[in-house]
Design a protein around this motif. Structure first.
Motif, PDB file in Angstrom:
ATOM      1  N   ARG A 289       0.888  -1.174   0.054  1.00 48.73           N
ATOM      2  CA  ARG A 289      -0.098  -0.060  -0.055  1.00 48.73           C
ATOM      3  C   ARG A 289       0.787   1.062  -0.048  1.00 48.73           C
ATOM      4  N   ASP A 290       2.162   1.044   0.609  1.00 48.76           N
ATOM      5  CA  ASP A 290       2.892   2.379   0.159  1.00 48.76           C
ATOM      6  C   ASP A 290       3.870   2.206  -0.944  1.00 48.76           C
ATOM      7  N   ASN A 291       3.465   1.282  -1.783  1.00 47.66           N
ATOM      8  CA  ASN A 291       4.401   1.249  -3.287  1.00 47.66           C
ATOM      9  C   ASN A 291       3.455   1.005  -4.123  1.00 47.66           C
ATOM     10  N   SER A 292       2.298   1.905  -4.581  1.00 47.50           N
ATOM     11  CA  SER A 292       1.326   1.695  -5.503  1.00 47.50           C
ATOM     12  C   SER A 292       0.524   0.300  -5.630  1.00 47.50           C
ATOM     13  N   ASN A 293       0.375  -0.078  -4.509  1.00 48.77           N
ATOM     14  CA  ASN A 293      -0.409  -1.273  -4.212  1.00 48.77           C
ATOM     15  C   ASN A 293       0.260  -2.628  -5.395  1.00 48.77           C
ATOM     16  N   ILE A 294       1.441  -2.700  -5.452  1.00 51.07           N
ATOM     17  CA  ILE A 294       2.289  -3.440  -6.252  1.00 51.07           C
ATOM     18  C   ILE A 294       2.670  -4.864  -5.632  1.00 51.07           C
ATOM     19  N   VAL A 295       2.097  -5.884  -6.165  1.00 54.11           N
ATOM     20  CA  VAL A 295       2.234  -7.112  -5.597  1.00 54.11           C
ATOM     21  C   VAL A 295       2.894  -8.056  -6.798  1.00 54.11           C
ATOM     22  N   ARG A 296       3.989  -8.809  -6.462  1.00 56.33           N
ATOM     23  CA  ARG A 296       4.584  -9.260  -7.527  1.00 56.33           C
ATOM     24  C   ARG A 296       4.213 -10.942  -7.177  1.00 56.33           C
ATOM     25  N   ILE A 297       3.968 -11.763  -8.268  1.00 55.61           N
ATOM     26  CA  ILE A 297       4.072 -12.813  -8.129  1.00 55.61           C
ATOM     27  C   ILE A 297       4.945 -13.963  -9.114  1.00 55.61           C
ATOM     28  N   SER A 298       5.693 -14.785  -8.433  1.00 54.73           N
ATOM     29  CA  SER A 298       6.878 -15.602  -9.119  1.00 54.73           C
ATOM     30  C   SER A 298       6.368 -16.970  -8.946  1.00 54.73           C
ATOM     31  N   ALA A 299       6.143 -17.491 -10.383  1.00 59.71           N
ATOM     32  CA  ALA A 299       5.694 -18.995 -10.420  1.00 59.71           C
ATOM     33  C   ALA A 299       6.863 -19.640 -11.095  1.00 59.71           C
ATOM     34  N   THR A 300       7.441 -20.887 -10.410  1.00 57.71           N
ATOM     35  CA  THR A 300       8.314 -21.727 -10.653  1.00 57.71           C
ATOM     36  C   THR A 300       7.944 -23.127 -10.642  1.00 57.71           C
ATOM     37  N   PRO A 301       7.995 -23.842 -12.134  1.00 59.31           N
ATOM     38  CA  PRO A 301       7.877 -25.215 -11.989  1.00 59.31           C
ATOM     39  C   PRO A 301       8.625 -26.277 -11.258  1.00 59.31           C
ATOM     40  N   SER A 302       8.319 -27.167 -10.737  1.00 57.36           N
ATOM     41  CA  SER A 302       9.206 -28.143 -10.199  1.00 57.36           C
ATOM     42  C   SER A 302      10.230 -29.065 -10.780  1.00 57.36           C
ATOM     43  N   GLY A 303       9.567 -29.000 -12.310  1.00 57.08           N
ATOM     44  CA  GLY A 303      10.364 -30.189 -13.249  1.00 57.08           C
ATOM     45  C   GLY A 303       9.904 -31.489 -12.867  1.00 57.08           C
ATOM     46  N   ASP A 304       9.140 -31.711 -11.963  1.00 57.56           N
ATOM     47  CA  ASP A 304       8.842 -33.086 -11.414  1.00 57.56           C
ATOM     48  C   ASP A 304       7.301 -33.070 -10.977  1.00 57.56           C
ATOM     49  N   GLU A 305       6.649 -34.019 -11.862  1.00 52.76           N
ATOM     50  CA  GLU A 305       5.097 -34.014 -11.780  1.00 52.76           C
ATOM     51  C   GLU A 305       4.752 -34.468 -10.533  1.00 52.76           C
ATOM     52  N   LEU A 306       5.747 -35.302  -9.468  1.00 55.68           N
ATOM     53  CA  LEU A 306       5.016 -35.780  -8.301  1.00 55.68           C
ATOM     54  C   LEU A 306       5.529 -34.418  -7.314  1.00 55.68           C
ATOM     55  N   VAL A 307       6.132 -33.563  -7.695  1.00 57.30           N
ATOM     56  CA  VAL A 307       6.529 -32.265  -6.763  1.00 57.30           C
ATOM     57  C   VAL A 307       5.690 -31.170  -7.044  1.00 57.30           C
ATOM     58  N   PRO A 308       5.122 -30.494  -6.116  1.00 58.34           N
ATOM     59  CA  PRO A 308       4.388 -29.156  -6.474  1.00 58.34           C
ATOM     60  C   PRO A 308       5.454 -28.129  -6.868  1.00 58.34           C
ATOM     61  N   GLY A 309       4.705 -27.062  -7.863  1.00 61.19           N
ATOM     62  CA  GLY A 309       5.491 -26.045  -7.971  1.00 61.19           C
ATOM     63  C   GLY A 309       5.610 -25.017  -6.829  1.00 61.19           C
ATOM     64  N   ARG A 310       6.353 -23.920  -7.185  1.00 60.52           N
ATOM     65  CA  ARG A 310       6.506 -23.032  -6.067  1.00 60.52           C
ATOM     66  C   ARG A 310       5.876 -21.645  -6.793  1.00 60.52           C
ATOM     67  N   VAL A 311       5.183 -20.992  -5.730  1.00 57.73           N
ATOM     68  CA  VAL A 311       4.451 -19.687  -6.061  1.00 57.73           C
ATOM     69  C   VAL A 311       4.758 -18.708  -5.001  1.00 57.73           C
ATOM     70  N   ASP A 312       5.516 -17.636  -5.350  1.00 56.43           N
ATOM     71  CA  ASP A 312       5.811 -16.771  -4.297  1.00 56.43           C
ATOM     72  C   ASP A 312       4.935 -15.601  -4.399  1.00 56.43           C
ATOM     73  N   VAL A 313       4.635 -14.760  -3.540  1.00 52.82           N
ATOM     74  CA  VAL A 313       3.997 -13.717  -3.494  1.00 52.82           C
ATOM     75  C   VAL A 313       4.650 -12.554  -2.635  1.00 52.82           C
ATOM     76  N   LEU A 314       5.184 -11.496  -3.487  1.00 51.04           N
ATOM     77  CA  LEU A 314       5.967 -10.517  -2.840  1.00 51.04           C
ATOM     78  C   LEU A 314       5.479  -9.061  -2.925  1.00 51.04           C
ATOM     79  N   ALA A 315       5.863  -8.436  -1.763  1.00 55.29           N
ATOM     80  CA  ALA A 315       5.437  -7.033  -1.836  1.00 55.29           C
ATOM     81  C   ALA A 315       6.709  -6.253  -1.018  1.00 55.29           C
ATOM     82  N   SER A 316       6.942  -4.943  -1.552  1.00 54.84           N
ATOM     83  CA  SER A 316       8.016  -4.406  -0.905  1.00 54.84           C
ATOM     84  C   SER A 316       7.727  -2.909  -0.755  1.00 54.84           C
TER      85      SER A 316
END
Length: 389
Positions: A289-316
């Motif tokens: 809210r002190d930075n134009s309401n900017i929320v960043r999402i980073s999505a990274t596949p795991s490369g393995d069907e049995l392992v979930p991917g990673r999703v990061d929700v970031l703000a600064s």
């Protein structure tokens, strides 16, 4: 002035006044618009408020001794009736006066009014297509799109919600230039003629607040000249007299062709529980809210069907600090980073009523598509925010 004499319960009158008061303007050049119309209607009392953009009518059960009509100051009448402790209210106007005498228990009041003939007349309903939809379904559909309409009227068409009724489907769409919300629902009875209406978001907002949580149908139709929309509950073919009527003036103009901005493909598709992504977005918004309401999402596949991917929700925030939330989810396609307005993303997720949501991304500079996994016909498109890397 007609003679008015009736008795109704304090509770029913207070509820009816609270409903119609939503259409009373805060300021009006016409004094009568600050009043509510009280009109006997066979064995009921009809209450009407009108701000020239929207009119709300509600009916209250009453024991009517003498028919008639008058308008009384809405705020004063509403506050007085709400302050009473219950029981029956006796209301009476003698011929030749505009003063309503109200008595409830040991409390009495005299309220001066304005002649009912000065109150705006109700519009005539057209004979064209009539759509019937469950009240609960209509209310849900409204709440899932109306927030995406523009709050200002710089572009009037974007301050409305496009309602399209075609065959056996009703579709609502709202956009403010930065996001789009679309909701389509099926109708039990198809309409014979296509009906397209651009209704003010304010009117639909008020309708959603006062419409009953019921499976009984609401009837939607337009006036003869197609410049107003009418919502009646219950529908005219239900065999019951109406208890609620909302009439809204339609917006003139052409709503943008929103189908053109809905992404048809993606490079990355993220599937996560709605509750997890919503919580992470709300947490990130504390910093964004002190930075134009900017929320960043980073999505990274795991490369393995049995392992979930990673999703990061970031703000600064340069002054306050930063925040990071990590989620497990299904990530299909390429790794990607994209930034959204946190409020837009939060409101889209709050409108999703399913367990999981899909976020489809083409590139960091292309619109993102948010849609629930359960049930078609519901989606949100959010424009990305450009941030320095």
């Amino acid at each position: 002035m007609c003679w008015v004499k009736l008795v109704c319960t304090q509770k029913a009158l207070a509820e009816g006044l609270a409903t119609v008061e939503r259409a009373v303007p805060t300021k009006s050049p016409l004094p009568v618009l600050s009043n509510v119309l009280l009109q006997t209607d066979e064995r009921r009392l009809k209450l009407v408020a009108n701000n020239l953009e929207m009119a709300i009518s509600a009916w209250v059960a009453a024991n009517v001794a003498e028919e008639g009509a008058v308008t009384l100051p809405a705020r004063l009448l509403g506050d007085f009736v709400a302050s009473l402790g219950g029981g029956d209210i006796q209301m009476e106007i003698k011929p030749g006066t505009r003063t309503m005498h109200l008595a409830c228990g040991r409390f009495e009041a005299n309220i001066n009014g304005i002649d009912a003939d000065d109150f705006p007349a109700a519009p005539a309903v057209g004979d064209g297509s009539r759509c019937r939809i469950a009240a609960k379904t209509l209310r849900t559909a409204i709440t899932q799109v109306v927030f995406a309409a523009a709050a200002d009227e710089t572009r009037p068409v974007l301050s409305g919600v496009l309602v399209t009724i075609d065959g056996s489907e009703l579709t609502m769409a709202a956009a403010d230039g930065f996001r789009l919300a679309v909701r389509a629902v099926s109708l039990a009875d198809p309409v014979a003629e296509k009906l397209t209406l651009l209704a003010p978001a304010r009117t639909l907002n008020e309708l959603a607040r006062i419409i009953p949580d019921s499976e009984d149908p609401v009837e939607i139709t337009a006036t003869h000249n197609r410049n107003q929309v009418v919502f009646q509950f219950p529908a005219s073919d239900s065999g019951r007299a109406p208890t609620l009527l909302v009439v809204g003036r339609l917006i003139e103009g052409q709503f943008p062709d929103y189908q053109r901005i809905i992404p048809q493909s993606y490079q990355t598709r993220v599937v996560v529980p709605v509750s997890d992504l919503l919580q992470a977005t709300k947490t990130a918004s504390v910093f964004s809210r002190d930075n134009s309401n900017i929320v960043r999402i980073s999505a990274t596949p795991s490369g393995d069907e049995l392992v979930p991917g990673r999703v990061d929700v970031l703000a600064s925030s340069a002054e306050m600090g930063d925040n990071a939330g990590q989620l497990d989810g299904s990530v299909e396609g390429d790794a990607v980073q994209i930034a959204f307005n946190g409020r837009y993303l939060r409101e889209a997720l709050e409108a999703v009523h399913s367990g999981e949501v899909a976020l489809e991304i083409t590139s960091p500079t292309s619109p993102g598509l948010v849609k629930p996994l359960a049930g078609p016909g519901h989606l949100h498109v959010i424009m990305p925010m450009h941030v320095a890397r």
